[in-house]
Design an enzyme around this catalytic site. Sequence first.
Site, PDB file in Angstrom:
ATOM      1  CE  LYS A 131      -0.224   7.069   6.296  1.00  0.00           C
ATOM      2  NZ  LYS A 131      -1.452   7.776   5.879  1.00  0.00           N
ATOM      3  CG  PHE A 170      -1.822   1.272   1.165  1.00  0.00           C
ATOM      4  CD1 PHE A 170      -2.958   1.271   0.377  1.00  0.00           C
ATOM      5  CD2 PHE A 170      -1.502   2.425   1.855  1.00  0.00           C
ATOM      6  CE1 PHE A 170      -3.769   2.393   0.287  1.00  0.00           C
ATOM      7  CE2 PHE A 170      -2.307   3.552   1.780  1.00  0.00           C
ATOM      8  CZ  PHE A 170      -3.441   3.543   0.999  1.00  0.00           C
ATOM      9  CG  ASP A 216       5.894   3.855   1.518  1.00  0.00           C
ATOM     10  OD1 ASP A 216       5.859   4.589   2.525  1.00  0.00           O
ATOM     11  OD2 ASP A 216       4.922   3.697   0.757  1.00  0.00           O
TER      12      ASP A 216
END
Length: 404
Positions: A259, A145, A230
Amino acid sequence: MIDDMLRTPEAIRDAERWTAHNYHPLPVVVSSAEGSWLTDVDGRRYLDCLAGYSALNFGHRHPTLIAAAHAQLDRLTLTSRAFIHDQFADFCRELAELCRKDLVLPMNTGAEAVETGIKVARKWGYQVKGVAPGQANIVVAEGNFHGRTTTIVSFSTDPDARADFGPYTPGFTVVPYGDLAALAAAIDENTVAVLLEPIQGEQGVVVPPEGYLPGVRRVCTERNVLFIADEIQSGLGRTGDTFACDHEGVTPDMYLLGKALGGGIVPVSAVAANVDVLGVLRPGQHGSTFGGNPLACAVATEVVRLLATGEFQRRSTELGARLHAGLRSLVGRGLLAVRGRGLWAGLDIDPTLMSGREACERLAERGVLAKDTHGATIRLAPPLVITEEEIDHAVAQLAAVLAG
């Protein structure tokens, strides 16, 4: 069932009436928050065990970050990258030092960081590695994801994320996560990068086999391929180290961050790499109106400084051990398996008992908020400011839910 605990369900109905249904939120209407706790419109408090998918690593309204945001709001919020502002250099330098890299490219969202990484890797492949024009490919993993843009969902293996959004962007090869031999076999003369999550968050906090990440690093070095990590969910203290890659002593060629970098206040993402990689970009070739804006840099600089103390990494390690010990005690008592690292856990619930959604609804009734994924799996990612007592409370509520 859960509507009974809310005295103002009309707020939920209004949200559903006026919003496209791209999310399926729990029926809780939040009005304020502090630290690890949320309060709904009726004054009921909930322990936040999701932390905005790690965007709230430092809790809600961390006083240092709020102060930085207030101070910057009174001075300057946006210039665009057409000018340099006085917060930009400090942020880029301090983040580059935290990442042990030469350069940083600020963006806004995690998906933008991933898109930037893909573009940079392709450009590096053509200009540095010598890949034939239009032939660059990137190796990715099943269960990934990395975001929801058209390019990113082109290499997703999640039908919900991918179906009916084609035509899809070519240039990606998908291999099983954790299978080093398959990854090595997929690399050819046109491969410019391997793009991986060091721990797969959306898949259910899946930790790869020991030695996998060092093996990926070795293969990428031997084959002259960039290793892109990531760390948008796994990085910035979540797993007990600054980066999840640190647990195995691995340094990728490129970090993708987001984030938690915005401190739960503003969207901030970044790509960090050395000059031989990020240096392929030239003015006009990539950019963002809001990327690296003054407000974002002011907040994110304080985030980097909080991480530089090591306090939050230690908290994640110590409190994560307590969390995982408590969760492991529930295996065989409604849980089939527990995975994760630091203050991050994926829990597989016995599907004969309930779905992950049902478990999260029942937890919400007991004042604990979590998120389901892939059927009978739920994820816990509490803020790193959570206390021992709050962890024990969350585990106790989960035990009660599983016991029926």
